[in-house]
Design an enzyme around this catalytic site. Structure first.
Site, PDB file in Angstrom:
ATOM      1  N   ASN A  37      44.055  38.301  51.911  1.00  0.00           N
ATOM      2  CA  ASN A  37      45.375  38.204  51.417  1.00  0.00           C
ATOM      3  C   ASN A  37      46.208  39.406  51.548  1.00  0.00           C
ATOM      4  O   ASN A  37      45.699  40.488  52.315  1.00  0.00           O
ATOM      5  CB  ASN A  37      45.180  37.712  49.828  1.00  0.00           C
ATOM      6  CG  ASN A  37      44.456  38.769  48.983  1.00  0.00           C
ATOM      7  OD1 ASN A  37      45.081  39.831  49.139  1.00  0.00           O
ATOM      8  ND2 ASN A  37      43.514  38.470  48.489  1.00  0.00           N
TER       9      ASN A  37
ATOM     10  N   PHE B 274      44.983  40.387  35.771  1.00  0.00           N
ATOM     11  CA  PHE B 274      46.463  40.139  36.385  1.00  0.00           C
ATOM     12  C   PHE B 274      46.452  38.595  36.839  1.00  0.00           C
ATOM     13  O   PHE B 274      45.303  37.837  37.197  1.00  0.00           O
ATOM     14  CB  PHE B 274      46.606  41.033  37.683  1.00  0.00           C
ATOM     15  CG  PHE B 274      47.227  42.407  37.540  1.00  0.00           C
ATOM     16  CD1 PHE B 274      46.600  43.183  36.779  1.00  0.00           C
ATOM     17  CD2 PHE B 274      48.672  42.568  37.828  1.00  0.00           C
ATOM     18  CE1 PHE B 274      47.249  44.499  36.389  1.00  0.00           C
ATOM     19  CE2 PHE B 274      49.172  43.669  37.340  1.00  0.00           C
ATOM     20  CZ  PHE B 274      48.443  44.797  36.689  1.00  0.00           C
TER      21      PHE B 274
HETATM   22  O1  PMT Z   1      48.071  45.052  45.776  1.00  0.00           O
HETATM   23  P1  PMT Z   1      49.439  44.977  45.596  1.00  0.00           P
HETATM   24  O2  PMT Z   1      50.297  44.703  47.283  1.00  0.00           O
HETATM   25  O3  PMT Z   1      50.206  45.974  45.051  1.00  0.00           O
HETATM   26  O4  PMT Z   1      49.818  43.472  44.835  1.00  0.00           O
HETATM   27  C1  PMT Z   1      49.407  43.498  43.582  1.00  0.00           C
HETATM   28  C2  PMT Z   1      48.955  42.020  43.148  1.00  0.00           C
HETATM   29  C3  PMT Z   1      50.045  40.936  43.512  1.00  0.00           C
HETATM   30  C4  PMT Z   1      47.559  42.016  44.044  1.00  0.00           C
HETATM   31  C5  PMT Z   1      48.456  42.202  41.680  1.00  0.00           C
HETATM   32  O5  PMT Z   1      50.079  42.313  41.006  1.00  0.00           O
HETATM   33  C6  PMT Z   1      48.090  40.966  41.065  1.00  0.00           C
HETATM   34  O6  PMT Z   1      48.729  40.223  40.752  1.00  0.00           O
HETATM   35  N1  PMT Z   1      46.664  41.072  41.155  1.00  0.00           N
HETATM   36  C7  PMT Z   1      45.631  39.819  40.928  1.00  0.00           C
HETATM   37  C8  PMT Z   1      45.816  38.818  41.968  1.00  0.00           C
HETATM   38  C9  PMT Z   1      44.842  37.543  41.628  1.00  0.00           C
HETATM   39  O7  PMT Z   1      43.880  37.290  42.630  1.00  0.00           O
HETATM   40  O8  PMT Z   1      45.103  36.823  40.735  1.00  0.00           O
HETATM   41  P2  PMT Z   1      44.240  35.396  40.192  1.00  0.00           P
HETATM   42  O9  PMT Z   1      45.137  34.853  39.496  1.00  0.00           O
HETATM   43  O10 PMT Z   1      43.459  34.879  41.531  1.00  0.00           O
HETATM   44  O11 PMT Z   1      43.173  36.148  39.406  1.00  0.00           O
HETATM   45  C10 PMT Z   1      43.203  36.418  38.184  1.00  0.00           C
HETATM   46  C11 PMT Z   1      42.161  37.642  37.700  1.00  0.00           C
HETATM   47  O12 PMT Z   1      41.036  37.346  37.871  1.00  0.00           O
HETATM   48  C12 PMT Z   1      42.797  38.994  38.433  1.00  0.00           C
HETATM   49  O13 PMT Z   1      42.589  39.947  37.598  1.00  0.00           O
HETATM   50  C13 PMT Z   1      41.426  39.044  39.471  1.00  0.00           C
HETATM   51  O14 PMT Z   1      41.327  40.154  39.939  1.00  0.00           O
HETATM   52  C14 PMT Z   1      40.504  38.258  38.879  1.00  0.00           C
HETATM   53  N2  PMT Z   1      39.678  37.632  39.654  1.00  0.00           N
HETATM   54  C15 PMT Z   1      40.000  36.620  40.443  1.00  0.00           C
HETATM   55  C16 PMT Z   1      39.002  35.976  41.360  1.00  0.00           C
HETATM   56  C17 PMT Z   1      37.601  36.398  41.254  1.00  0.00           C
HETATM   57  N3  PMT Z   1      36.761  35.922  42.253  1.00  0.00           N
HETATM   58  N4  PMT Z   1      37.176  37.339  40.647  1.00  0.00           N
HETATM   59  C18 PMT Z   1      38.279  38.086  39.689  1.00  0.00           C
HETATM   60  O15 PMT Z   1      37.861  39.154  39.146  1.00  0.00           O
END
Ligand code: PMT
Length: 397
Positions: free
Chosen positions: A208, A321
């Site tokens: 991504n 996040f």
């Molecule tokens: O890196 P940059 O370019 O500065 O961009 C910042 C960002 C947009 C990446 C950051 O601000 C952000 O939003 N990060 C989380 C992105 C994300 O994948 O969100 P999610 O909604 O898919 O996941 C929710 C949470 O679960 C996140 O904290 C993620 O780290 C965690 N997760 C998700 C999937 C997974 N398999 N394991 C996880 O731990």
């Protein structure tokens, strides 16, 4: 951190003075009010007019200049400083401070100030390694001065080695660091950053647009505030912040292993990484060849690292996040609850200036107790400090 702060920038005579022009620009851009003091030899390299124009304040050069003393006396400069920054600091200047000499405006003001003093030395490698210089540096460190390590490389005198003035951006970060309140001293924090890569074959992967900027900003800010920081980073082009233990990983599985291995050592986990939810069921050993008009790739779920941490929380502070493109609050609130988090940072990544690969973000904080805080556009550094302000409230040493 520098906004509205008074920085007295002491410049002594070395070729690196030219780099301080850029440093001054960065300081003023960060909102600092800068007053410059130059030694006589510093003025041989760059004229006071340059620093006067860029700082918007008269440059101070002479202890016995009646006009300068009347405008703003040397004791007043020493008193009003929030930070005294010496760049470049020559071996001569450091020697004089170490021996308690105050024979010009700069050394007199340094001796008179109660502000923290940050010293950025720059000199020839042999001078730097000279035991007398090293002893002087030690005296300064023991007296509470903050010392930056010079950089290594080709020096202006033709020698190769340690002695270069650190880059202006690094000096700026160190200046901020000195001024930041150490309200998280002793706190052990792990932050994840960047994307993950799920390989299809030796030359292709699913990933991504995450650049790592958000997570790295949190790591740097946490370090400044006194945390011991572990940064688990997916592939990025960013240099690890100074003083941070950076572990580089590639896939979600590797990120999971790296996080779980260190979990017992930390009290706070912030998951800013954009982890791939799926990975190819099979990774081809050789580069995949074209076989027809369509290619179907079978994917399987990756482990949800944050959900796993939520199941074994054991008193840890967990912050996630949520990167969303629709129904921001509903989706973020669902993740907050499902993953057993203390707080989630919701960013609508479809908005300009928010989310992936930009220096700013637009966020909302959703708390486990149902509160929600909404913020305007901020730099990722500001978001990091806002997030850490909330950690400081939750953290019980
Ligand atoms: O890196 P940059 O370019 O500065 O961009 C910042 C960002 C947009 C990446 C950051 O601000 C952000 O939003 N990060 C989380 C992105 C994300 O994948 O969100 P999610 O909604 O898919 O996941 C929710 C949470 O679960 C996140 O904290 C993620 O780290 C965690 N997760 C998700 C999937 C997974 N398999 N394991 C996880 O731990």
């Amino acid at each position: 951190m520098l906004k509205g702060k008074t920085v007295v920038l002491g410049i002594s005579g070395g070729i690196a003075v030219y780099k301080v022009v850029e440093l001054l620009r960065l300081l003023t851009k960060a909102g600092a009010e800068v007053h410059v003091i130059m030694t006589r030899s510093a003025q041989e390299f760059v004229t006071p007019l340059t620093f006067q124009t860029l700082s918007g304040n008269p440059v101070h050069t002479d202890l016995f200049n009646l006009h300068q003393e009347q405008e703003i006396g040397h004791i007043s400069l020493a008193d009003r400083a929030d930070l005294f920054l010496l760049a470049p600091a020559t071996a001569n200047l450091i020697g004089k401070i170490a021996q308690g000499l105050a024979d010009d405006l700069l050394t007199t003001s340094i001796m008179a100030t109660k502000a923290p003093v940050l010293v950025a030395p720059a000199m020839n490698t042999n001078m730097y390694e000279n035991p007398i210089y090293q002893r002087n540096e030690k005296i300064l460190a023991e007296s509470g001065y903050h010392l930056l390590e010079p950089a290594s490389g080709e020096l202006a005198c033709g020698w190769e080695g340690k002695g270069k003035l650190p880059e202006p951006g690094q000096i700026l970060a160190a200046a901020e660091s000195v001024l930041v309140p150490k309200d998280l001293l002793g706190c052990r924090l792990l932050v994840t950053a960047g994307p993950t890569r799920e390989e299809l074959d030796p030359v292709r992967y699913l990933s991504n647009y995450s650049s790592g900027k958000m997570g790295y900003a949190i790591a740097a800010a946490a370090r400044q505030r006194g945390c011991t920081v572990t940064l688990v980073s997916g592939p990025t082009n960013l240099a690890a912040p100074v003083g941070v233990n950076c572990i580089r990983v590639s896939s979600a599985a590797e990120m999971r292993d790296a996080v779980l291995q260190r979990l017992e050592e930390v009290e706070v986990v912030v998951k800013a990484a954009a982890v791939a939810d799926y990975r190819p069921v099979q990774r081809a050993q050789q580069k995949m060849k074209k076989t027809g008009d369509e290619l179907v790739i079978e994917l399987e779920r990756n482990p949800d690292i944050l959900a796993e941490l939520g199941e074994r929380k054991e008193g840890r502070i967990l912050i996630g996040f949520a990167a969303e493109t629709e129904r921001l609050i509903a989706h973020a609130a669902e993740k907050l609850k499902k993953k057993n988090l203390d707080m989630i940072v919701a960013n609508d990544v479809s908005r300009e200036g928010a989310g992936f690969d930009v220096d700013t973000n637009i966020v909302r904080f959703l708390h486990a107790d149902g509160r929600m805080e909404e913020f305007d556009l901020m730099s990722k550094k500001q978001v990091a400090h806002q997030l850490l302000n909330r950690v400081a409230v939750l953290y019980k040493p």
